[in-house]
Design a protein around this motif. Structure first.
Motif, short mmCIF file in Angstrom:
data_model
loop_
_atom_site.label_atom_id
_atom_site.label_comp_id
_atom_site.label_asym_id
_atom_site.label_seq_id
_atom_site.Cartn_x
_atom_site.Cartn_y
_atom_site.Cartn_z
N ALA A 208 0.83 -1.20 0.00
CA ALA A 208 0.00 0.00 0.00
C ALA A 208 0.87 1.25 0.00
N ILE A 209 1.86 1.28 0.89
CA ILE A 209 2.74 2.45 0.98
C ILE A 209 3.51 2.65 -0.33
N ALA A 210 4.07 1.54 -0.84
CA ALA A 210 4.83 1.64 -2.09
C ALA A 210 3.94 2.12 -3.24
N GLY A 211 2.64 1.78 -3.13
CA GLY A 211 1.70 2.20 -4.17
C GLY A 211 1.17 3.61 -3.97
N GLY B 149 -2.09 5.98 1.66
CA GLY B 149 -1.94 6.10 3.11
C GLY B 149 -2.23 4.77 3.77
N LEU B 150 -1.67 4.54 4.95
CA LEU B 150 -1.94 3.29 5.66
C LEU B 150 -2.40 3.59 7.07
N VAL B 151 -3.55 3.01 7.44
CA VAL B 151 -4.03 3.07 8.82
C VAL B 151 -4.12 1.64 9.31
N THR B 152 -3.60 1.39 10.51
CA THR B 152 -3.63 0.02 11.03
C THR B 152 -3.86 0.02 12.53
N ALA B 153 -4.43 -1.10 13.02
CA ALA B 153 -4.61 -1.30 14.45
C ALA B 153 -3.64 -2.37 14.94
N PRO C 145 0.69 9.17 4.51
CA PRO C 145 0.56 9.04 5.96
C PRO C 145 0.56 7.57 6.42
N LEU C 146 1.15 7.34 7.59
CA LEU C 146 1.09 6.03 8.27
C LEU C 146 0.57 6.32 9.67
N LYS C 147 -0.54 5.72 10.04
CA LYS C 147 -1.14 6.01 11.34
C LYS C 147 -1.61 4.75 12.04
N PHE C 148 -1.46 4.71 13.39
CA PHE C 148 -1.78 3.47 14.12
C PHE C 148 -2.27 3.76 15.53
#
Lengths: 435, 435
Positions: free
Chosen positions: B95-98, B101-105, B127-130
């Motif tokens: 996802a990031i390479a594409g 943004g990435l949201v994860t728990a 963005p990367l958020k967790f």
């Protein structure tokens, strides 16, 4: 090298001095976190000669704070002058109109003019931030408007005034009376020489109105906050409350009331009874705490230092860092034009358990008169304590706790008893927070 | 009309289902706060036919979650698959390479691969958020990295695992033993069928390592978290602790240690004794709470629901709203390249008060042997309780509390006693949190 964010500070009292000290102490760390240095481009205060513990000559001085708003080298004006109107408001308006961001710790100004300033900031495309205006060092505005942003907030309440909480928790610890503890608080710097704003609940009401606007997406209605202070609370109330399993705290509470088919905004600052098992019962001294209840997150609690130069400066500089990072959230979590105008909710139908303290003459028939008034008003009594007087014919305290019922019934009972010559003083009614 | 933010959900378990339900329920409110609607562009999960309580046909389905990362109509991928590696990590990287943004728990994935993912996200400008990875619905990552951003954080600690807290507080309320309460917790859904990650402290260690990196600007060192779980805690410990004025809680604690002239990162997850007067002593059931201490803000406490579909979904969607608002803060509060590599701190010189519980044979000389070992190791005893056994020659519990002293002395006392045939079982050492 990235460009610094240039700020101008208006007001170098306790908080302003704290902000300078913080920015100097944590400069390197702040630059790493903000992605760019924070530079103090200019400062202004009433007295240039006062010793504030730092070298004022490092910063450009302006005698007139309003000049800060038009300096070319300033990105953000930090308003720490205080007061709801006057120079603070003039500076805020001028800064925003001049295309500067505005950061302020001024709860009175935001409670009275927050909507106007937010609309102006959106119009000008500049940030307006006031984290330090509510609950000092606790990031509760951020918590509500960002952390809880996915939720419909149902209720927000908490301990919003450190002076009152210091007084109540000291009364609790020492058994001393209000006036006595207030004097101490003034001597120790926990209360102002003129403590009216704090002890009458006005300061808490300012903060509550701001929180309610953010939590409910409602237009600010400071005028509609039902406010009562802590001065009527006696040592005897604290003792009775404790015997019943409660502590007394000044609570600001706001809710959206949909119970009558009309949406109403309920906002109240009053002393409440808080059960020992509730997290707010353990908030002592000058600490503040805010609880927010959302439809997905459940109950969230934020707790910390509600005042003081360090904590307040921490909140002011957090706002500045947000701006340096390019954060662009609307001041009240959504654009000012989308905030709903919600009328104050009537309170008579609210279901509450209440504590009622009567100060009465110690003579036959008084208890019968009180209980008859409660019965006639439809108030159901859960428990009642009469504390014996030491001398024949003296004053006695009667403390009653009601079952849950409409607040209008308690009001009616008080109306029936109004003017009764059994009562030495007007009764004190305090609602009880549910566990 | 503004463009919606298009998200793709990978994983429709408890949390994923909660996210869909939240976005459907609060859609209008979220759009007002975020400034644009949040649109679920596509979903993927293992089982398409399972009844999840909402109409799956409303959303585009992908059998292969990794396809979500390359769909043109997706701005943000929400990874709720779980597991530190495998499909979750593959999806996150893709996802990031594409450019999504990435949201994860996913706390395990962030604890193990957070630095790599943060660096990749910065490189890609996404963005990367967790937020949901630590303490469920409590916005503690936001609180630390934004609300407390102006502070040098000195210590961060708290109750990070709801399962352990439920077990300990239920043991406290009922007097029942660990295994018994664990079974109940499993039946009620508070503990997994395989509870190892929770009760051995690994889940709390994942969260602590993430918090420490943010709080101290340090590179993540999950491998360096000293971890012990709650299974050795007996009902008798809880009883002794209560008699001494404490409750027992599984605490994750991280500090920057500068005491020896070298900067070290201290990270520990262990059962601790918490004094009744400390706010963490009142955190019961599955609730989580985090305390952060900063050099200007003082002590800040965040408390709320640490798990569950609603609270976790609340945190996931808060991250999504931040992205919709254009917020661009670095994942660990500062760029991954600026996080310092800090070696684990040695712990022997740490000054602590400790509780030590010995299970011994009830026979003459045992107490003398224990107290001699403590004396020889230089451990000063503040109080000691020996609980009489019911039968001659049975097992007895000796609970000692030490004065403050170096932890190495307690370790040495344990070494001296190691293998002693007076001991029925290895002693249990728990540190005591200061008030």
């Amino acid at each position: 090298m990235v460009e610094p964010l240039n700020i101008a500070l208006a007001g170098l009292g306790t908080v302003g001095t704290g902000v300078v000290r913080l920015i100097e102490t944590n400069a390197e760390l702040i630059a790493r976190r903000a992605g760019r240095p924070i530079r103090i481009a200019a400062v202004s205060a009433r007295d240039r000669t006062k010793d504030r513990g730092f070298d004022l000559s490092r910063y450009t001085w302006e005698d007139d704070p309003s000049v800060l708003a038009s300096r070319e080298d300033v990105d953000v004006v930090v308003e720490l002058v205080g007061g709801s109107d006057g120079p603070a408001l003039a500076l805020a308006r001028k800064a925003i109109a001049g295309g500067k961001g505005l950061v302020t710790a001024n709860k009175a100004m935001i409670a009275h003019h927050g909507l106007e300033l937010a609309a102006a900031a959106e119009e000008a495309g500049v940030p307006l931030k006031f984290e330090a205006a509510v609950a000092g060092g606790i990031p509760v505005i951020k918590g509500l408007s960002e952390g809880a942003a996915a939720n419909a907030i149902e209720r927000v309440y908490g301990i919003l005034n450190g002076t009152c909480n210091y007084i109540l928790s000291t009364m609790e610890d020492t058994g001393r009376d209000f006036a006595d503890v207030l004097q101490d608080a003034q001597r120790l710097g926990y209360a102002e020489a003129d403590p009216t704003f704090d002890i009458e609940g006005i300061d808490a009401a300012h903060k509550l109105a701001i929180l309610a606007a953010i939590a409910f997406g409602a237009r600010l209605r400071f005028d509609a906050v039902e406010t009562m202070g802590v001065s009527p609370v006696k040592a005897a109330d604290i003792e009775q409350a404790r015997a019943l399993g409660y502590v007394i705290r000044l609570i600001g509470m706001a809710e959206i009331d949909r119970s009558n088919g009309v949406t109403g905004l309920f906002q109240r600052v009053r002393p409440h009874l808080v059960p020992f098992g509730h997290p707010l019962a353990h908030v002592d001294g000058a600490t503040n705490a805010v609880v927010a209840e959302g439809n997905f997150m459940g109950r969230l609690l934020f707790q910390g230092a509600g005042a003081g130069d360090g904590p307040t400066a921490s909140a002011v500089v957090a706002d500045i860092i947000d701006i340096a990072r390019g954060e662009k959230r609307a001041a009240f979590s959504m654009p000012a034009g989308e905030l709903e105008a919600i009328e104050p909710a009537p309170t008579g139908h609210r279901l509450s358990r209440s504590y009622i303290r009567f100060t009465v003459h110690d003579r036959p028939g008084v208890l019968a008169e009180i209980t008859a008034a409660m019965r006639d008003a439809g108030v159901s009594i859960e428990s009642l304590i009469q504390k014996g007087s030491e001398e024949e014919g003296g004053e006695v305290i009667i403390a009653a706790v009601t079952h849950e019922g409409p607040e209008s019934a308690v009001t009616e009972a008080m109306r029936i008893l109004d003017g009764s010559d059994s009562l030495v003083a007007p009764p004190l009614v305090m609602q009880i927070i549910a566990d």
